[in-house]
Scaffold this motif. Structure first.
Motif, short mmCIF file in Angstrom:
data_model
loop_
_atom_site.label_atom_id
_atom_site.label_comp_id
_atom_site.label_asym_id
_atom_site.label_seq_id
_atom_site.Cartn_x
_atom_site.Cartn_y
_atom_site.Cartn_z
N ALA C 104 0.84 -1.20 0.00
CA ALA C 104 0.00 0.00 0.00
C ALA C 104 0.87 1.25 0.00
N GLY C 105 1.95 1.21 0.80
CA GLY C 105 2.84 2.37 0.86
C GLY C 105 3.49 2.63 -0.48
N ILE C 106 3.93 1.55 -1.15
CA ILE C 106 4.59 1.74 -2.45
C ILE C 106 3.61 2.32 -3.46
N PHE C 107 2.40 1.77 -3.48
CA PHE C 107 1.40 2.30 -4.41
C PHE C 107 1.06 3.75 -4.06
N GLY C 108 1.01 4.04 -2.76
CA GLY C 108 0.76 5.42 -2.34
C GLY C 108 1.83 6.35 -2.87
N LEU C 109 3.07 5.87 -2.79
CA LEU C 109 4.21 6.65 -3.28
C LEU C 109 4.06 6.90 -4.78
N ILE C 110 3.71 5.82 -5.52
CA ILE C 110 3.59 5.95 -6.98
C ILE C 110 2.45 6.91 -7.32
N VAL C 111 1.29 6.70 -6.68
CA VAL C 111 0.15 7.59 -6.97
C VAL C 111 0.52 9.02 -6.60
N GLY C 112 1.18 9.19 -5.45
CA GLY C 112 1.60 10.52 -5.03
C GLY C 112 2.48 11.18 -6.08
N LEU C 113 3.39 10.41 -6.66
CA LEU C 113 4.28 10.97 -7.69
C LEU C 113 3.50 11.32 -8.95
N LEU C 114 2.55 10.42 -9.31
CA LEU C 114 1.80 10.64 -10.55
C LEU C 114 0.93 11.88 -10.47
N VAL C 115 0.38 12.15 -9.27
CA VAL C 115 -0.62 13.22 -9.19
C VAL C 115 -0.02 14.55 -8.77
N LEU C 116 1.30 14.65 -8.77
CA LEU C 116 1.92 15.90 -8.34
C LEU C 116 1.37 17.12 -9.06
N ARG C 117 1.10 16.95 -10.37
CA ARG C 117 0.68 18.09 -11.16
C ARG C 117 -0.81 18.37 -11.02
N LEU C 118 -1.56 17.40 -10.49
CA LEU C 118 -3.02 17.54 -10.51
C LEU C 118 -3.51 18.22 -9.24
N VAL C 225 4.38 13.85 -1.72
CA VAL C 225 4.51 12.42 -1.98
C VAL C 225 4.51 11.65 -0.66
N LEU C 226 5.24 12.20 0.33
CA LEU C 226 5.33 11.52 1.62
C LEU C 226 3.96 11.34 2.26
N VAL C 227 3.12 12.37 2.18
CA VAL C 227 1.84 12.26 2.87
C VAL C 227 0.98 11.18 2.22
N PHE C 228 1.09 11.05 0.90
CA PHE C 228 0.37 9.96 0.23
C PHE C 228 0.88 8.61 0.72
N ALA C 229 2.20 8.47 0.74
CA ALA C 229 2.77 7.18 1.12
C ALA C 229 2.41 6.84 2.56
N ILE C 230 2.54 7.81 3.45
CA ILE C 230 2.30 7.51 4.86
C ILE C 230 0.84 7.17 5.13
N THR C 231 -0.08 7.99 4.59
CA THR C 231 -1.48 7.66 4.84
C THR C 231 -1.85 6.31 4.22
N SER C 232 -1.26 5.99 3.06
CA SER C 232 -1.57 4.70 2.46
C SER C 232 -1.08 3.56 3.34
N MET C 233 0.09 3.73 3.93
CA MET C 233 0.61 2.67 4.79
C MET C 233 -0.26 2.50 6.02
N VAL C 234 -0.69 3.61 6.60
CA VAL C 234 -1.56 3.53 7.78
C VAL C 234 -2.84 2.78 7.43
N VAL C 235 -3.44 3.17 6.30
CA VAL C 235 -4.67 2.53 5.87
C VAL C 235 -4.42 1.05 5.57
N GLY C 236 -3.29 0.76 4.91
CA GLY C 236 -2.97 -0.62 4.57
C GLY C 236 -2.85 -1.48 5.81
N LEU C 237 -2.20 -0.95 6.82
CA LEU C 237 -2.00 -1.71 8.06
C LEU C 237 -3.33 -2.10 8.69
N VAL C 238 -4.21 -1.13 8.93
CA VAL C 238 -5.47 -1.49 9.58
C VAL C 238 -6.34 -2.34 8.68
#
Lengths: 419, 260, 434
Positions: C104-118, C225-238
């Motif tokens: 989840a964290g890795i995907f969060g990182l990728i999505v975070g990078l992809l949506v930087l411009r949006l 990017v970090l905030v996407f990754a971190i929140t995704s990891m938190v969500v993934g864990l629970v």
């Protein structure tokens, strides 16, 4: 390791080579072209998209030309830009499709879409897609109209579509509903969705335009999202989740005649004709009536419109109502084609987002073109997907993937203006 | 503090076919107080954007204390020591004044600790006589106070060169005095300023050196006295006479009256 | 300081209360039976899960201003990762949950990078597309994911838990209750800590103005990017823990409905406070679960009529005050609203019988069937929450809970500010005058 049993009957090796060739050059074109444009200090906003298309369709050939000559890539919607549109977007797109089609034919030779002598199957898929695509375009037209006037994307748009379908069904259907004339049904649909739209806009969206809201962009998203929630579950609570399907809304003789003449599913043809009629009326409304002209002038310049005495707040309300009505009428036209349940709205919303992003937010022509593209892509995608069991489950995905790619490559869409 | 030396060489920026900044070169040595003037669309804000990294120059180089900074990201340039304000104030509206001040302070060093930065923030607020509003949300401030807040944020960033884009526009006269005082005091502490303003009176009164931009080119660089008598500058402003631009009148006014 | 102490005491009491619920009968044997049972425990466990989701969404949306619909998709991703690892490689829950968190964290990182411009709307649209693609793919790839029927997996503690003095088996509710409860506390504490460090400060600056934040030295890209990754990891864990707790995950866990629920929870609690949105989530989820039954038509009608009459009376009161030129203080408004609620209840009790009869006659005339005497609230409760979401947004943009917390914690501060401002004097007044 377990391998999917489905993969074994296919010819994946050679197909993968063609596929990877396309992807490789698309990535090369998409990554390098904007850099070249930026290096030469040209507008690079479209370079990613056209670079990627050029790479996908022609391998290194067209990208090399782009890098060498760096032609202007923003095409205004004019006749004089037609050659550029052909060369840089239409032709490479066709080549891309041809290459992917070839890869597909190698991959799955027995598929109905590629097998020899089955051209009519593919043709029927495409024509089905076009018929429905007009209505997809019409739904998205409502959304893009709202966007161009109010500057927001309504997340409840699909729910208006859903309600439109239900209103027509309950007005026209003889068994569950009132059994009235379809024309009455269409008018009722338009009226109901228009009223819901203007009440919502008046009560909840207007404060946003009066500066009473702290974060207008997010407020609009959340609020329309709340509306979607509210509408969908109101309908579900009152009408239940049993799927409904209207029979063709014209007399049986005409339906038969349509089938014989066109050779296509008559319900789709009827929907298509309703769509064309609504488009005609809309065109007349926007160009020849006072409120229509007011709408267009506000979409171009809010301040100037206010100076000449148009109240932008009322135009907002009108636009939202009209947008909702267009979605509702499209729903009414499609309730005889698809099975109807309260959750069809969510899918329609997602699809209209795809369409307006593809066509460019705020572009009316773009919405129609986008609608046709998505209609065809979905129909062909479902008809040709190798595993028919999974094909239907994947129907909305084809559009969504195109959507994600377009958003990333060129957020302003094919015909969009800079925001 | 190390010696301030900003070196701008042949800075050029094109937008498509339009050349917004054309071959601009100048240097800043030490804590100078420089005004940048020019008619609308002369490229003042673009130069600011190029200096702070918000835009990448088409050609030309920028050195700050011997270190090349063009092409760097805005946050890097801000940390190296070049701070700016915006033409339209851009405070962090839903954060308190104190939090607004903490942002640049904390961003400056990865090891910055909140206590020290907080202490410094209170000092800055004290200097601006602003501390009674430290816990108010920035959105509740008036336009002039928001300008003051931006100046405070800049002090927290502790830059060597401060670019102020229209610091006097729409500011109450009483606050205006405060901003004058701010500029003079901070300048005396050894920081260089570039002031951009349409308010000719103020600019001529405050700055020791003027840069004049016209159509993206630097047409004059000298003391206010020199600039005032520079035929090219007079020509540039005269050339706009029929476009009813007010500065024409201003310049002539000042030439006749001498000091303001 | 005093206000903060009150909040700390209230928070600790709340935590102790929740921690004691499983032992309710041991401590208070006189409690009526059926008040706390396996179902209650289950509802609370899931509500803790939603608390973390709403809280992390607040971090993403309320703090960083990143409007994402992909939260449930990340949750599903983590759940499916652990499920598929168990199915194909036979790994245990702990390994799977950790792997799921990472994925989840890795995907969060990728999505975070992809949506930087949006930004805002485009970001919302992109994340919706991402979430829907994830859902359709899991629905279609039956071989890997089990399709619409869902993917079965091991229980959280496959062999139960032996504490020496007491042992639980794998379906006991107490161990998962405390696991989820502890996770919730730890994760919310972690996110609150983050929100109070430079990380949170910069996120809020970015939310307000990206360009200005960059000009102030904030590395915008890194923090987004970090905030996407971190929140995704938190969500993934629970989500991994939840999936193993209910031993199944299905594409239905990712539908937009659940996402809208999370959004509603966060908005009603207060987007800008992680704790408020968590409390909002628990309250809303428990309410929703207990609304999932049938209610007598007359009692529903009574409540609805009370609301309608109460609102009319309240508005009339406000209108009358305005006409007579009376300035209403908050205390008067509170009294007015309580009064109109009571009178409204009275009127509705008197009128509910004839009105219900009228409606049911009309219903019979139109549909030809009788109005049921029981109403299934499962759908209506969602209608109510949609309405609540819209009205909260319109009238209480900071949520319902957060303003209360803020008022308590800033109690006394306002007077202090006013005093300081009076002391500072002139400029403010000159400004106010201008």
């Amino acid at each position: 390791m377990h391998a999917s049993p489905l993969l074994q009957e296919f010819n994946s090796g050679p197909a993968a080579i063609i596929f990877l060739w396309v992807v490789f050059w698309a990535v090369v074109g998409g990554v390098i072209t904007p850099r070249v444009y930026r290096k030469k200090d040209l507008d690079a906003s479209s370079a990613t998209l056209y670079g990627a298309i050029a790479g996908a369709g022609t391998g290194p050939i067209l990208p090399a030309y782009l890098w060498y000559k760096t032609p202007e890539l923003n095409f205004p919607w004019r006749w004089s830009s037609l050659p550029s549109i052909l060369i840089f977007s239409v032709l490479p797109s066709i080549f891309t499709f041809a290459l992917l089609y070839w890869a597909f034919a190698v991959y799955h030779p027995s598929n109905l879409c590629v097998a020899e002598g089955k051209g009519s199957y593919l043709f029927s898929q495409v024509s089905n897609g076009v018929l429905v695509g007009v209505l997809y375009g019409l739904i998205a037209l409502g959304l893009t109209l709202i966007f161009s006037i109010l500057g927001i994307v309504s997340f409840a748009h699909g729910q208006f579509y859903m309600i439109g379908g239900y209103v027509l069904f309950y007005v026209v259907d003889g068994k569950f509903g009132a059994g009235l004339n379809p024309v009455v049904g269409l008018l009722a649909t338009g009226l109901v969705t228009f009223l819901i739209g203007i009440i919502f806009e008046r009560a909840l969206l207007r404060p946003m335009h009066q500066g009473k809201v702290e974060r207008p962009g997010e407020y609009a998203i959340l609020l329309t999202f709340g509306l979607a929630f509210f509408l969908e579950y109101s309908v579900q609570a009152t009408l239940g989740t049993n799927p409904r399907k209207a029979s063709a809304i014209l007399p049986i003789g005409i339906v038969k005649w349509l089938q014989d003449v066109t050779g296509m599913p008559p319900t789709r043809v009827i929907g298509f004709m309703i769509g064309l009629a609504v488009l005609g009326i809309l065109y007349w409304f926007l160009n020849y009536t006072w409120p229509g002209k007011a709408l267009r002038s506000v979409s171009q310049d809010k301040q100037a419109a206010a100076v000449v005495g148009i109240n932008p707040l009322n135009v907002n309300t009108l636009a939202f109502g009209l947008g909702a009505m267009l979605a509702g009428i499209s729903g009414a036209a499609l309730v005889q084609v698809f099975t109807w349940a309260p959750n069809v709205g969510a899918i329609a919303s997602a699809r209209s987002f795809v369409v307006i992003v593809l066509g460019g937010m705020g572009s009316l022509v773009g919405a129609m073109v986008g609608g046709l593209v998505i209609g065809v892509v979905e129909a062909v995608g479902v008809g040709c997907f190798p595993d028919s069991g999974r094909a239907l489950a994947y129907q909305p995905v084809f559009g969504l993937i195109i959507f994600a790619i377009v958003l990333l490559l060129k957020p302003t869409g094919l015909f969009g203006r800079e925001l | 503090m190390s010696e301030i030396h900003l070196q701008v060489n042949n800075l050029t920026k094109d937008f498509g076919g339009l050349r917004a900044v054309n071959n601009v070169s100048f240097e800043i040595h030490g804590p100078e107080l420089i005004g940048m003037i020019g008619p609308n669309g002369a490229g003042k804000t673009t130069v600011t954007n190029l200096l702070n990294g918000a835009m990448v120059p088409s050609s030309g180089t920028i050195y700050l204390n011997g270190q090349r900074i063009d092409g760097n990201k805005p946050y890097q340039i801000a940390r190296v020591g070049l701070g700016r304000t915006f033409q339209v104030t851009r405070s962090f509206r839903r954060m308190t004044v104190l939090e607004n001040m903490l942002v640049p302070g904390m961003a400056l060093h990865t090891t910055a600790n909140r206590k020290d930065v907080g202490k410094k923030a209170w000092e800055v607020l004290d200097f601006l006589t602003f501390e009674h509003q430290a816990n108010d949300y920035a959105r509740s401030l008036s336009g002039g106070q928001q300008k003051l807040l931006e100046l405070g944020r800049l002090l927290m960033l502790d830059p060597q060169i401060i670019i102020l884009d229209e610091p006097f526009a729409g500011v109450h006269p009483k606050l205006m005095e405060k901003i004058y005082e701010y500029i003079n005091t901070v300048n005396a502490q050894g920081k260089a300023f570039i002031l951009i303003s349409h308010d000719m009176d103020t600019i001529f009164a405050l700055s020791k050196r003027l840069l004049v931009l016209d159509f993206g080119s630097l047409i004059a660089d000298g003391t206010p006295e020199e600039v005032r008598h520079d035929p090219v500058v007079i020509e540039a402003y005269l050339g706009e006479e029929d476009e009813e631009d007010v500065p024409v009148v201003d310049v002539y006014h000042m030439v006749e009256e001498g000091e303001i | 300081m005093k206000g903060k102490t009150i909040l700390w005491i209230a928070g600790s009491l709340g935590i102790i209360f929740l921690a004691l619920i499983p032992f309710a009968y041991d401590i208070f044997p006189f409690l009526p039976p059926g008040l706390v049972n396996n179902y209650t425990m289950h509802v609370l466990i899931i509500s803790f899960y939603y608390a973390v989701l709403a809280s992390s969404w607040s971090l993403l949306m309320g703090y960083a201003g990143q409007f994402s619909f992909a939260h449930m998709a990340f949750a599903g991703l983590a759940g499916y990762t652990t499920g598929m690892m168990g199915k194909f490689w036979g790994t245990g829950p702990l390994t799977g949950i950790i792997a799921g968190t990472m994925v989840a964290g890795i995907f969060g990182l990728i999505v975070g990078l992809l949506v930087l411009r949006l930004r805002s709307t485009y970001l919302a649209l992109f994340t919706i597309a991402f979430a829907e693609i994830m859902r359709f793919v899991t629905n279609a790839e039956i071989y890997y994911t089990g399709g619409g029927n869902g993917l079965q997996m091991d229980p959280l503690l496959p062999n139960g838990l032996d504490l020496g003095f007491y042992s639980f088996d794998s379906v006991d509710k107490i161990p998962p209750y405390f696991i989820m409860f502890g996770l919730m506390l730890i994760l919310i504490a972690f996110m609150s800590w983050l929100a109070n460090t430079r990380f949170g400060l910069f996120l809020r600056a970015i939310r307000e103005d990206e360009e200005a934040a960059a000009a102030m030295g904030v590395n915008v890209i890194r923090y987004k990017v970090l905030v996407f990754a971190i929140t995704s990891m938190v969500v993934g864990l629970v989500s991994g823990v939840r999936a193993h707790y209910i031993t199944i995950i299905s594409p239905n866990d990712m539908i937009i409905l659940w996402m809208s629920l999370v959004i509603t929870m966060a908005v009603l609690g207060g987007l800008e406070s992680l704790v408020a949105s968590a409390i909002g989530a628990i309250v809303i989820f428990v309410t929703l679960e207990y609304l999932k039954t049938n209610f007598a038509t007359t009692s529903v009608m009574t409540i609805a009529l009370t609301l309608i009459f109460g609102l009319i009376l309240y508005q009339l009161g406000i209108y009358a005050a305005k006409r007579s030129g009376t300035v209403l203080k908050n205390i008067h408004k509170t009294m007015l609203s309580v009064g109109s609620a009571i009178v409204g209840l009275g009127i509705s009790i008197v009128t509910v019988a004839p009105i219900t009869t009228g409606i049911s006659n009309a219903y019979y005339d139109i549909s030809g069937s009788l109005l049921p005497d029981q109403i299934d609230m499962s759908d209506w409760r969602l209608v109510i929450f949609g309405l609540a979401l819209m009205l909260t947004l319109r009238f209480y943009q900071n949520g319902l809970l957060y303003p209360i917390i803020q008022r308590v914690s800033r109690a006394g501060h306002l007077a202090e500010t006013v005093a300081k401002r009076d002391a500072a004097g002139t400029i403010t007044e000159a400004e106010a005058g201008s």
